[in-house]
Design a protein around this motif. Structure first.
Motif, PDB file in Angstrom:
ATOM      1  N   GLU A   1       0.266  43.445-157.306  1.00 27.89           N
ATOM      2  CA  GLU A   1       0.369  42.004-157.010  1.00 27.89           C
ATOM      3  C   GLU A   1       1.249  41.295-158.043  1.00 27.89           C
ATOM      4  O   GLU A   1       1.925  40.325-157.725  1.00 27.89           O
ATOM      5  CB  GLU A   1      -1.009  41.346-156.867  1.00 27.89           C
ATOM      6  CG  GLU A   1      -1.852  41.233-158.136  1.00 27.89           C
ATOM      7  CD  GLU A   1      -2.816  42.403-158.302  1.00 27.89           C
ATOM      8  OE1 GLU A   1      -2.579  43.474-157.690  1.00 27.89           O
ATOM      9  OE2 GLU A   1      -3.798  42.267-159.058  1.00 27.89           O
ATOM     10  N   ILE A   2       1.256  41.799-159.266  1.00 25.72           N
ATOM     11  CA  ILE A   2       2.122  41.193-160.283  1.00 25.72           C
ATOM     12  C   ILE A   2       3.585  41.474-159.940  1.00 25.72           C
ATOM     13  O   ILE A   2       4.452  40.609-160.040  1.00 25.72           O
ATOM     14  CB  ILE A   2       1.798  41.748-161.692  1.00 25.72           C
ATOM     15  CG1 ILE A   2       0.384  41.331-162.093  1.00 25.72           C
ATOM     16  CG2 ILE A   2       2.822  41.263-162.715  1.00 25.72           C
ATOM     17  CD1 ILE A   2      -0.016  41.722-163.496  1.00 25.72           C
TER      18      ILE A   2
ATOM     19  N   ARG B   1       4.426  39.143-156.942  1.00 28.22           N
ATOM     20  CA  ARG B   1       4.514  37.729-157.315  1.00 28.22           C
ATOM     21  C   ARG B   1       5.814  37.422-158.040  1.00 28.22           C
ATOM     22  O   ARG B   1       6.359  36.345-157.926  1.00 28.22           O
ATOM     23  CB  ARG B   1       3.346  37.360-158.241  1.00 28.22           C
ATOM     24  CG  ARG B   1       2.209  36.644-157.553  1.00 28.22           C
ATOM     25  CD  ARG B   1       1.335  35.884-158.552  1.00 28.22           C
ATOM     26  NE  ARG B   1       0.768  36.744-159.582  1.00 28.22           N
ATOM     27  CZ  ARG B   1      -0.392  37.404-159.450  1.00 28.22           C
ATOM     28  NH1 ARG B   1      -1.096  37.315-158.341  1.00 28.22           N
ATOM     29  NH2 ARG B   1      -0.846  38.160-160.430  1.00 28.22           N
ATOM     30  N   ASN B   2       6.307  38.399-158.792  1.00 28.01           N
ATOM     31  CA  ASN B   2       7.496  38.138-159.601  1.00 28.01           C
ATOM     32  C   ASN B   2       8.759  38.796-159.029  1.00 28.01           C
ATOM     33  O   ASN B   2       9.763  38.905-159.719  1.00 28.01           O
ATOM     34  CB  ASN B   2       7.248  38.608-161.035  1.00 28.01           C
ATOM     35  CG  ASN B   2       6.108  37.836-161.694  1.00 28.01           C
ATOM     36  OD1 ASN B   2       6.309  36.717-162.153  1.00 28.01           O
ATOM     37  ND2 ASN B   2       4.916  38.400-161.705  1.00 28.01           N
TER      38      ASN B   2
ATOM     39  N   PHE C   1       5.655  41.546-170.951  1.00 29.32           N
ATOM     40  CA  PHE C   1       4.301  41.628-170.426  1.00 29.32           C
ATOM     41  C   PHE C   1       3.413  42.457-171.360  1.00 29.32           C
ATOM     42  O   PHE C   1       2.321  42.030-171.750  1.00 29.32           O
ATOM     43  CB  PHE C   1       4.353  42.232-169.015  1.00 29.32           C
ATOM     44  CG  PHE C   1       3.019  42.435-168.373  1.00 29.32           C
ATOM     45  CD1 PHE C   1       2.230  41.345-168.014  1.00 29.32           C
ATOM     46  CD2 PHE C   1       2.553  43.721-168.114  1.00 29.32           C
ATOM     47  CE1 PHE C   1       0.993  41.534-167.412  1.00 29.32           C
ATOM     48  CE2 PHE C   1       1.323  43.921-167.516  1.00 29.32           C
ATOM     49  CZ  PHE C   1       0.535  42.832-167.164  1.00 29.32           C
TER      50      PHE C   1
ATOM     51  N   ALA D   1       6.564  33.841-167.357  1.00 24.06           N
ATOM     52  CA  ALA D   1       5.859  34.524-166.265  1.00 24.06           C
ATOM     53  C   ALA D   1       5.104  35.728-166.805  1.00 24.06           C
ATOM     54  O   ALA D   1       3.937  35.944-166.454  1.00 24.06           O
ATOM     55  CB  ALA D   1       6.858  34.954-165.195  1.00 24.06           C
TER      56      ALA D   1
ATOM     57  N   GLU E   1       2.114  34.616-168.799  1.00 24.64           N
ATOM     58  CA  GLU E   1       1.139  34.065-167.861  1.00 24.64           C
ATOM     59  C   GLU E   1       0.387  35.186-167.131  1.00 24.64           C
ATOM     60  O   GLU E   1      -0.836  35.155-167.007  1.00 24.64           O
ATOM     61  CB  GLU E   1       1.888  33.173-166.851  1.00 24.64           C
ATOM     62  CG  GLU E   1       1.043  32.155-166.151  1.00 24.64           C
ATOM     63  CD  GLU E   1       0.154  31.376-167.111  1.00 24.64           C
ATOM     64  OE1 GLU E   1      -1.039  31.253-166.793  1.00 24.64           O
ATOM     65  OE2 GLU E   1       0.630  30.912-168.178  1.00 24.64           O
ATOM     66  N   GLU E   2       1.117  36.185-166.689  1.00 23.67           N
ATOM     67  CA  GLU E   2       0.494  37.310-165.983  1.00 23.67           C
ATOM     68  C   GLU E   2      -0.451  38.059-166.903  1.00 23.67           C
ATOM     69  O   GLU E   2      -1.506  38.525-166.484  1.00 23.67           O
ATOM     70  CB  GLU E   2       1.552  38.266-165.430  1.00 23.67           C
ATOM     71  CG  GLU E   2       2.393  37.717-164.280  1.00 23.67           C
ATOM     72  CD  GLU E   2       1.618  37.539-162.973  1.00 23.67           C
ATOM     73  OE1 GLU E   2       0.395  37.835-162.945  1.00 23.67           O
ATOM     74  OE2 GLU E   2       2.220  37.088-161.985  1.00 23.67           O
TER      75      GLU E   2
ATOM     76  N   ARG F   1      -3.633  36.013-167.156  1.00 23.84           N
ATOM     77  CA  ARG F   1      -4.360  36.083-165.900  1.00 23.84           C
ATOM     78  C   ARG F   1      -5.082  37.422-165.768  1.00 23.84           C
ATOM     79  O   ARG F   1      -6.247  37.483-165.387  1.00 23.84           O
ATOM     80  CB  ARG F   1      -3.321  35.941-164.793  1.00 23.84           C
ATOM     81  CG  ARG F   1      -3.849  35.831-163.407  1.00 23.84           C
ATOM     82  CD  ARG F   1      -2.686  35.325-162.588  1.00 23.84           C
ATOM     83  NE  ARG F   1      -2.983  35.277-161.189  1.00 23.84           N
ATOM     84  CZ  ARG F   1      -2.211  34.612-160.331  1.00 23.84           C
ATOM     85  NH1 ARG F   1      -1.147  33.958-160.747  1.00 23.84           N
ATOM     86  NH2 ARG F   1      -2.521  34.610-159.059  1.00 23.84           N
ATOM     87  N   LEU F   2      -4.383  38.461-166.119  1.00 24.07           N
ATOM     88  CA  LEU F   2      -4.956  39.798-166.015  1.00 24.07           C
ATOM     89  C   LEU F   2      -6.141  39.946-166.960  1.00 24.07           C
ATOM     90  O   LEU F   2      -7.197  40.439-166.587  1.00 24.07           O
ATOM     91  CB  LEU F   2      -3.894  40.844-166.351  1.00 24.07           C
ATOM     92  CG  LEU F   2      -4.344  42.279-166.156  1.00 24.07           C
ATOM     93  CD1 LEU F   2      -4.301  42.646-164.685  1.00 24.07           C
ATOM     94  CD2 LEU F   2      -3.459  43.229-166.937  1.00 24.07           C
TER      95      LEU F   2
END
Ligand code: ADP
Ligand code: MG
Length: 714
Positions: A187-188, A191-192, A226, A675, A678-679, A682-683
């Protein structure tokens, strides 16, 4: 394809591939490639653009170009000596014909058939009406099977040809890609709008076009940010739970009275912040960002003072021996005058001395070493502290979060102060250093002169030499920074970072090489000592040259960007930067900060023959903007964040700022960094442990990332 029947995996050594024996394996090792994984992540440093085909008639003598040529004559081979054969043939396009010569490749007789068309790439030689090419590269051309536009160019080493590397890489990709698990949660990725890891790696090694290269580079850059952000956020969680060693109130007046100057407002504010953190009861995690020359060292010394005055120990770690030695020279007399013991620990320190230092650090009473200053030699398992309360790391972007973690592990309750001379835009700093509180020194000490900056082209060369002559006659010293060590063969290649950051399409100007520049200057100014400094020199040689420059025995120091990191020679008053268009603005600003450190009126000269509007605009920024934080903002606006991570002309991979970041220079815009951060957040909010089955691949990658970054500095 591969040797034997044993199962090939990503962690298999490169020697499992066919055609790789001991000697080749050693050559790969020199590039940091040991396993098949290393190999498939050894992405091209540049691409050769063969997308535009030239006509023979239009290409000048000495130029390199790509042609579509039809073979006109049967190749003939002649053996000239026992080990020299020459194969010749003619080929033509619509404009002219060319004589092709190949050395020691008589098998080509069987390759080229009259009437066949090939794509040839090489350097053209013109002799009167004749057009010649020697050993051009060739690819069979078929109208319905288009040839790739971008040909990868890899970092190579002695004993390893481009062809050998390419072949090994193709084998490794074929064997390993099916097993390579994409650690990034689906999903990451979606989304990106990132490609899978498999397709990104495939595309970088054999791209179908520019869009392909860009999307893939973006994926690798995202991964890095990330993983970085994940580690940052995870390490913060761990740190906050520990209680700090108690720091008592100290006599600030006594400290200040030993300084030959008054602190600036920004320095006072920073040491207030540091003291509040250190006395708060939880371990400090603070980054101190300030321009070169803004006076960060004294703030760090105050933190050290707080630790020592509370009877604890402190450690100061710098990325190079030169810098560590400079801190030692400054701090040793200061703290010894207060009755503390200070030691210097470098990789080069003798075994006997090292043993004494290890012992001194472990003591609790009489003879204990209170402050140790050093390089990453401090991270050795043998350095064990009896009571470490503070670690300071200087120029932190050279270390990365893992080295900080390694030091902190030696004393989990200790305070951490990180100093960075890279003023970066606040937004980026927040994303990158999410776990650290930030102090900024945005004010230079009073009376500090401005380094007047000029932009010139090569028509000024004679005047520049005269200027160096004049400044050195007055007793000053000069830095000359070049983007390359040695002259490289002309290549029509575009660095990957330039391809993805959509820099101006203007052709790259030839690089001024440090070796050649040093030679030229010693000829032009024979009465002066010209030194040469670059990353391929042995550590002892570097120290010798730097020492001679610091003592004034060498008046002109020609170097690559190894001088960038915090070197302090107050007598230096001219910084000349060759091919200034190749450097990031922040990097130019750093280099400029090497001069203007003493009482001499100082200058920075940016030499560039670039004609493009963008390049000129960037250099103009340097001429008019002197505040590092503003330079950084401008840089970000103009070129995206890749610049902060790109080290033009850094000839030493380990020094290239590519410690925590190998691919970050491929990042086109800051939104990618946000991003990624942020990911990560969120994770972590959903899966704090990161160890559920769902993220098994990710936690494995994270562990690998940690080990990789740690290995870089060992
Ligand atoms: P950096 O931030 O680049 O590490 P340094 O700490 O090396 O800068 O300081 C640069 C120089 O400025 C040093 O020679 C230092 O002694 C001097 N300095 C630092 N603070 C002040 C001040 N408040 N007033 C005058 N000189 C200062
Ligand atoms: Mg410094």
């Amino acid at each position: 394809m591969t040797k034997g029947a044993e199962k090939i995996s990503l962690s298999s050594p490169v020697s499992c591939l066919s055609g790789i024996g001991d000697a080749k394996a050693k050559a790969f090792a020199r590039l940091g490639i040991f396993t098949l994984r290393d190999l498939i992540f050894h992405i091209p440093r540049a691409y050769e653009d063969r997308s535009s085909v030239s006509l023979l008639q239009n290409v000048a003598d000495g130029e390199k170009a790509t042609f579509l040529l039809t073979v006109a004559t049967v190749p003939t081979s002649v053996r000239l000596k026992r080990n020299l054969t020459v194969t010749k043939l003619r080929a033509f396009d619509d404009s002219a014909s060319v004589e092709l010569t190949y050395f020691n490749q008589d098998f080509l007789k069987k390759v080229f058939a009259v009437g066949d068309t090939y794509r040839f790439t090489g350097k053209v030689e013109r002799k009167g009406k004749r057009i010649l090419m020697t050993n051009p590269q060739y690819e069979p051309y078929m109208p319905d099977l288009p040839l790739p536009d971008y040909i990868p160019v890899y970092r190579l080493t002695e004993g390893l040809s481009a062809a050998a590397l390419q072949k090994a890489c193709a084998q490794a990709l074929a064997a390993c890609l099916p097993q390579l698990e994409d650690f990034l949660p689906e999903e990451i990725r979606r989304r990106n709008t990132l490609p899978t890891l498999q397709s990104a790696l495939t595309a970088l090694h054999s791209p179908s076009g520019l869009a392909d290269i860009r999307a893939s580079a973006r994926r690798l850059a995202f991964d890095e940010f990330f993983l970085f952000a994940l580690r940052m956020q995870m390490s913060k969680k761990r740190v906050v739970t520990e209680k700090a060693l108690p720091i008592l109130s100290a006599d600030r007046g006594a400290f200040l009275s030993r300084l030959p100057y008054e602190l600036t407002g920004a320095q006072s504010r920073s040491i207030d912040e540091i003291e509040a953190d250190m006395r708060s009861g939880t371990p400090m995690g603070r980054i101190l960002i300030g321009d070169v020359g803004s006076g960060k060292t004294v703030c760090a010394m105050y933190a050290v003072y707080l630790a020592l005055a509370s009877r604890h120990q402190a450690a100061v770690m710098a990325p190079t021996e030169i810098l560590a030695s400079q801190h030692y020279a400054e701090m040793k007399p200061f703290f010894e005058a207060m009755g503390f013991r200070v030691a210097l620990l470098l990789g080069a320190t003798s075994q006997r001395e090292k043993r004494e230092i290890y012992e001194g650090l472990q003591k609790t009473g009489e003879g204990r070493i209170d402050l140790v200053i050093g390089t990453h030699a401090l991270l050795s398992e043998k350095t064990v502290f009896s009571d470490l309360a503070l670690t300071v790391t200087d120029e932190q972007h050279r270390f990365g979060v893992l080295q900080r973690a390694a030091l902190r592990q030696k004393a989990p309750r200790s305070h951490l102060l990180v100093m960075s001379a890279t003023p970066i835009p606040r937004t980026l700093a927040l994303a990158l250093y999410g776990d650290l509180s930030m102090s900024t020194i945005d004010e230079l000490p009073k009376g500090r002169q401005r380094v007047d900056t000029f932009v010139v082209d090569s028509s000024f060369d004679a005047r520049l030499v005269a200027f160096m002559d004049k400044l050195t006659a007055e007793g000053g010293q000069v830095y000359v920074v070049c983007p390359a060590i040695a002259e490289e063969p002309e290549e029509a290649e575009i660095p990957l970072s330039d391809l993805v950051t959509e820099k101006e399409g203007a052709p790259l100007l030839p690089l001024v090489a440090a070796e050649k520049k040093a030679e030229e200057l010693s000829l032009a100014l024979p009465h002066l000592q010209v030194g040469l400094l670059h990353g391929k020199m042995k550590s002892a040689e570097k120290e010798a040259v730097m020492g001679a420059f610091a003592r004034g025995e060498v008046q002109i120091l020609v170097s690559t960007t190894v001088v960038e990191v915090g070197i302090n020679v107050p007598n230096a008053c001219l910084m000349l930067i060759e091919n200034a268009e190749r450097f990031g603005l922040s990097q130019l600003h750093q280099l400029r900060g090497r001069v203007g450190r003493g009482s001499r009126k100082s200058y920075c000269v940016l030499r560039s023959d670039a004609k493009g509007v963008t390049a000129k605009g960037r250099l103009e920024t340097m001429r008019t903007v002197y505040d590092g934080f503003r330079v950084a903002e401008e840089d970000l606006k103009m070129r995206g964040p890749g610049d902060f991570f790109t080290q033009a002309g850094s000839d030493d991979f380990r020094q290239s700022g590519g410690l925590a970041f190998r691919f970050a220079s491929l990042c086109q815009d800051e939104t990618l960094i946000f991003a990624a951060a942020e990911e990560a957040k969120r994770l972590l909010s959903g899966d704090t442990a990161l160890f559920t089955d769902k993220h098994a691949a990710l936690s494995a990658e994270l562990a690998r990332y940690a080990a990789d970054s740690a290995a870089v500095i060992s």
